[in-house]
Design a protein around this motif. Sequence first.
Motif, PDB file in Angstrom:
ATOM      1  N   LEU A 259     -10.800   0.296   1.347  1.00  0.00           N
ATOM      2  CA  LEU A 259     -10.557   1.207   2.470  1.00  0.00           C
ATOM      3  C   LEU A 259     -10.646   0.495   3.815  1.00  0.00           C
ATOM      4  O   LEU A 259     -10.747   1.136   4.860  1.00  0.00           O
ATOM      5  CB  LEU A 259     -11.564   2.367   2.424  1.00  0.00           C
ATOM      6  CG  LEU A 259     -11.419   3.327   1.240  1.00  0.00           C
ATOM      7  CD1 LEU A 259     -12.592   4.307   1.195  1.00  0.00           C
ATOM      8  CD2 LEU A 259     -10.099   4.085   1.313  1.00  0.00           C
ATOM      9  N   SER A 260     -10.581  -0.828   3.793  1.00  0.00           N
ATOM     10  CA  SER A 260     -10.801  -1.598   5.024  1.00  0.00           C
ATOM     11  C   SER A 260      -9.750  -1.327   6.089  1.00  0.00           C
ATOM     12  O   SER A 260     -10.032  -1.446   7.284  1.00  0.00           O
ATOM     13  CB  SER A 260     -10.839  -3.096   4.700  1.00  0.00           C
ATOM     14  OG  SER A 260      -9.604  -3.525   4.133  1.00  0.00           O
ATOM     15  N   ASP A 261      -8.530  -0.979   5.690  1.00  0.00           N
ATOM     16  CA  ASP A 261      -7.465  -0.717   6.653  1.00  0.00           C
ATOM     17  C   ASP A 261      -7.127   0.764   6.725  1.00  0.00           C
ATOM     18  O   ASP A 261      -6.007   1.141   7.064  1.00  0.00           O
ATOM     19  CB  ASP A 261      -6.220  -1.531   6.288  1.00  0.00           C
ATOM     20  CG  ASP A 261      -6.386  -2.998   6.624  1.00  0.00           C
ATOM     21  OD1 ASP A 261      -5.884  -3.418   7.678  1.00  0.00           O
ATOM     22  OD2 ASP A 261      -7.040  -3.717   5.857  1.00  0.00           O
ATOM     23  N   VAL A 262      -8.090   1.609   6.405  1.00  0.00           N
ATOM     24  CA  VAL A 262      -7.919   3.063   6.470  1.00  0.00           C
ATOM     25  C   VAL A 262      -8.804   3.604   7.584  1.00  0.00           C
ATOM     26  O   VAL A 262      -9.995   3.281   7.658  1.00  0.00           O
ATOM     27  CB  VAL A 262      -8.293   3.731   5.129  1.00  0.00           C
ATOM     28  CG1 VAL A 262      -8.235   5.253   5.248  1.00  0.00           C
ATOM     29  CG2 VAL A 262      -7.368   3.246   4.022  1.00  0.00           C
ATOM     30  N   GLU A 263      -8.221   4.426   8.446  1.00  0.00           N
ATOM     31  CA  GLU A 263      -8.972   5.074   9.512  1.00  0.00           C
ATOM     32  C   GLU A 263      -8.872   6.588   9.339  1.00  0.00           C
ATOM     33  O   GLU A 263      -7.983   7.097   8.677  1.00  0.00           O
ATOM     34  CB  GLU A 263      -8.432   4.660  10.880  1.00  0.00           C
ATOM     35  CG  GLU A 263      -8.542   3.162  11.161  1.00  0.00           C
ATOM     36  CD  GLU A 263      -7.990   2.790  12.517  1.00  0.00           C
ATOM     37  OE1 GLU A 263      -7.435   3.688  13.196  1.00  0.00           O
ATOM     38  OE2 GLU A 263      -8.101   1.612  12.898  1.00  0.00           O
ATOM     39  N   GLY A 264      -9.772   7.300   9.968  1.00  0.00           N
ATOM     40  CA  GLY A 264      -9.702   8.746   9.938  1.00  0.00           C
ATOM     41  C   GLY A 264     -10.346   9.340   8.694  1.00  0.00           C
ATOM     42  O   GLY A 264     -10.897   8.644   7.839  1.00  0.00           O
ATOM     43  N   ARG A 265     -10.243  10.668   8.606  1.00  0.00           N
ATOM     44  CA  ARG A 265     -10.862  11.413   7.509  1.00  0.00           C
ATOM     45  C   ARG A 265      -9.819  12.293   6.821  1.00  0.00           C
ATOM     46  O   ARG A 265      -8.820  12.685   7.429  1.00  0.00           O
ATOM     47  CB  ARG A 265     -12.021  12.276   8.028  1.00  0.00           C
ATOM     48  CG  ARG A 265     -13.188  11.459   8.577  1.00  0.00           C
ATOM     49  CD  ARG A 265     -14.284  12.378   9.104  1.00  0.00           C
ATOM     50  NE  ARG A 265     -15.396  11.626   9.676  1.00  0.00           N
ATOM     51  CZ  ARG A 265     -16.449  11.203   8.990  1.00  0.00           C
ATOM     52  NH1 ARG A 265     -16.541  11.475   7.693  1.00  0.00           N
ATOM     53  NH2 ARG A 265     -17.412  10.535   9.575  1.00  0.00           N
ATOM     54  N   TYR A 266     -10.116  12.627   5.569  1.00  0.00           N
ATOM     55  CA  TYR A 266      -9.179  13.383   4.735  1.00  0.00           C
ATOM     56  C   TYR A 266      -9.892  14.554   4.081  1.00  0.00           C
ATOM     57  O   TYR A 266     -11.115  14.524   3.868  1.00  0.00           O
ATOM     58  CB  TYR A 266      -8.576  12.467   3.670  1.00  0.00           C
ATOM     59  CG  TYR A 266      -7.749  11.344   4.244  1.00  0.00           C
ATOM     60  CD1 TYR A 266      -6.381  11.488   4.413  1.00  0.00           C
ATOM     61  CD2 TYR A 266      -8.343  10.144   4.634  1.00  0.00           C
ATOM     62  CE1 TYR A 266      -5.617  10.466   4.956  1.00  0.00           C
ATOM     63  CE2 TYR A 266      -7.595   9.119   5.174  1.00  0.00           C
ATOM     64  CZ  TYR A 266      -6.227   9.292   5.336  1.00  0.00           C
ATOM     65  OH  TYR A 266      -5.474   8.276   5.878  1.00  0.00           O
ATOM     66  N   GLN A 267      -9.108  15.554   3.743  1.00  0.00           N
ATOM     67  CA  GLN A 267      -9.637  16.674   2.982  1.00  0.00           C
ATOM     68  C   GLN A 267      -9.749  16.337   1.508  1.00  0.00           C
ATOM     69  O   GLN A 267     -10.579  16.884   0.789  1.00  0.00           O
ATOM     70  CB  GLN A 267      -8.741  17.911   3.169  1.00  0.00           C
ATOM     71  CG  GLN A 267      -9.358  19.214   2.693  1.00  0.00           C
ATOM     72  CD  GLN A 267     -10.613  19.575   3.472  1.00  0.00           C
ATOM     73  OE1 GLN A 267     -10.685  19.370   4.679  1.00  0.00           O
ATOM     74  NE2 GLN A 267     -11.636  20.100   2.788  1.00  0.00           N
ATOM     75  N   LEU A 268      -8.894  15.387   1.054  1.00  0.00           N
ATOM     76  CA  LEU A 268      -8.897  14.992  -0.355  1.00  0.00           C
ATOM     77  C   LEU A 268      -8.664  13.497  -0.472  1.00  0.00           C
ATOM     78  O   LEU A 268      -7.697  12.963   0.078  1.00  0.00           O
ATOM     79  CB  LEU A 268      -7.800  15.739  -1.128  1.00  0.00           C
ATOM     80  CG  LEU A 268      -7.546  15.284  -2.571  1.00  0.00           C
ATOM     81  CD1 LEU A 268      -8.755  15.580  -3.455  1.00  0.00           C
ATOM     82  CD2 LEU A 268      -6.286  15.948  -3.138  1.00  0.00           C
ATOM     83  N   LEU A 269      -9.551  12.818  -1.181  1.00  0.00           N
ATOM     84  CA  LEU A 269      -9.327  11.457  -1.657  1.00  0.00           C
ATOM     85  C   LEU A 269      -9.075  11.556  -3.150  1.00  0.00           C
ATOM     86  O   LEU A 269      -9.912  12.107  -3.883  1.00  0.00           O
ATOM     87  CB  LEU A 269     -10.533  10.554  -1.400  1.00  0.00           C
ATOM     88  CG  LEU A 269     -10.996  10.347   0.036  1.00  0.00           C
ATOM     89  CD1 LEU A 269     -12.142   9.339   0.076  1.00  0.00           C
ATOM     90  CD2 LEU A 269      -9.866   9.891   0.928  1.00  0.00           C
ATOM     91  N   VAL A 270      -7.949  11.020  -3.617  1.00  0.00           N
ATOM     92  CA  VAL A 270      -7.580  11.139  -5.016  1.00  0.00           C
ATOM     93  C   VAL A 270      -7.171   9.770  -5.531  1.00  0.00           C
ATOM     94  O   VAL A 270      -6.574   8.972  -4.806  1.00  0.00           O
ATOM     95  CB  VAL A 270      -6.434  12.173  -5.195  1.00  0.00           C
ATOM     96  CG1 VAL A 270      -5.179  11.758  -4.434  1.00  0.00           C
ATOM     97  CG2 VAL A 270      -6.132  12.419  -6.663  1.00  0.00           C
ATOM     98  N   SER A 271      -7.500   9.481  -6.794  1.00  0.00           N
ATOM     99  CA  SER A 271      -7.223   8.129  -7.291  1.00  0.00           C
ATOM    100  C   SER A 271      -7.259   8.062  -8.807  1.00  0.00           C
ATOM    101  O   SER A 271      -8.016   8.788  -9.461  1.00  0.00           O
ATOM    102  CB  SER A 271      -8.264   7.141  -6.733  1.00  0.00           C
ATOM    103  OG  SER A 271      -7.966   5.811  -7.113  1.00  0.00           O
ATOM    104  N   ASN A 272      -6.417   7.189  -9.318  1.00  0.00           N
ATOM    105  CA  ASN A 272      -6.539   6.677 -10.685  1.00  0.00           C
ATOM    106  C   ASN A 272      -6.706   5.171 -10.541  1.00  0.00           C
ATOM    107  O   ASN A 272      -5.751   4.416 -10.675  1.00  0.00           O
ATOM    108  CB  ASN A 272      -5.308   7.012 -11.524  1.00  0.00           C
ATOM    109  CG  ASN A 272      -5.416   6.489 -12.944  1.00  0.00           C
ATOM    110  OD1 ASN A 272      -6.406   5.875 -13.333  1.00  0.00           O
ATOM    111  ND2 ASN A 272      -4.378   6.702 -13.739  1.00  0.00           N
ATOM    112  N   PRO A 273      -7.919   4.709 -10.225  1.00  0.00           N
ATOM    113  CA  PRO A 273      -8.107   3.311  -9.845  1.00  0.00           C
ATOM    114  C   PRO A 273      -8.045   2.379 -11.048  1.00  0.00           C
ATOM    115  O   PRO A 273      -8.521   2.703 -12.134  1.00  0.00           O
ATOM    116  CB  PRO A 273      -9.507   3.302  -9.221  1.00  0.00           C
ATOM    117  CG  PRO A 273     -10.224   4.425  -9.905  1.00  0.00           C
ATOM    118  CD  PRO A 273      -9.184   5.475 -10.171  1.00  0.00           C
ATOM    119  N   PRO A 274      -7.470   1.180 -10.855  1.00  0.00           N
ATOM    120  CA  PRO A 274      -7.470   0.190 -11.932  1.00  0.00           C
ATOM    121  C   PRO A 274      -8.862  -0.393 -12.122  1.00  0.00           C
ATOM    122  O   PRO A 274      -9.700  -0.336 -11.216  1.00  0.00           O
ATOM    123  CB  PRO A 274      -6.495  -0.875 -11.434  1.00  0.00           C
ATOM    124  CG  PRO A 274      -6.616  -0.795  -9.948  1.00  0.00           C
ATOM    125  CD  PRO A 274      -6.839   0.670  -9.628  1.00  0.00           C
TER     126      PRO A 274
END
Length: 341
Positions: A259-274
């Motif tokens: 998340l190093s290049d992500v700014e701000g906030r979200y209502q949903l974080l969603v992922s199928n991470p490797p």
Amino acid sequence: MLNTHEALLRNRDSLSGQVALLGLSDAAVLASLPCDGGLVQTDHFGIYGGWSALSRWQPVFGYSSEALAESAFDCVVVFMPKSRPELEMRLALAQHLAKAGGTLMLIGEKKEGISGGAKIFKIALPQAFKTDSARHCQVWEGAAPEGAQAFRLDDRQQWHTIEASGTTVDVAGLPGIFSDGRLDDGTALLLSTFDKLPVGPVLDFACGAGVIGAWLASQVPNLKVDAVDVQSQAVACAEATFARLGDGVEARAWASDGLSDVEGRYQLLVSNPPFHAGIRTDTTMTESFIRSAAQHLEKGGELRLVANRFLPYLDWIRRYVGPCEILAEDRRFNVYRAYRR
């Protein structure tokens, strides 16, 4: 030092003039090379981010940079990627970069599949020969042919249509990204849990080809969807997948190491991470993501991810985000949901 990088040093006498290194992992090896400099390429944004201070060497992220100039290099070294289609793509780029008659080298470990990679190398360069075998590695060398076909990443893009919970989405694919054209079982299980669709901004983390973000954006008008991935081909595919949704869809993708290049906030974080780094199991990226997730969630915002059941994500989510429930499960996967405290 990686075995493959030690193998490069053992064969440094084969390097001369302007050199391109495709798939380099550790730039520390560059100081020990006898050549005049050149280009270093990686498809991993985290590795690329550590190259900003290089001198004499041009760092490149991915396969679409203007620095990847045709017939510009006297020697091109290819490090084995994780799959045959990726190797074929990397070899095509190598032939594009090399001057006719210049040196092409392939380096890889036994556990990376160098034996099979050498067969592919010899198909491209029938006169290729093995120059070294040590530290579980092989080094192969051949002369770049004349008239190699120009390399364009878009020429290798393929399209597939996936269906999940009654909704279809066209998804872009490149070697190593959605290459089999099939929706994986974990993502299918994750998408099946969205009986109530999100209304706020969404971040699709480790987005791959953008399947999750595109599926959500196709169902919720005016939904803002951001997507990030550390791998260059994934970002290229996600951008193309989102563009295919048409005008009026507010979806974008970019490269980020975690998340190093992500700014701000979200209502949903969603992922199928490797959970693989090459051929090794590696959950460090996902642990870092979960540790940082709360910083990018609105108050009461949701983290939802799918993972193989044997991975230790449940404890991490409870520790760093909040109380966690299992929304769905099967023999292989769990879908977890937690809300920011």
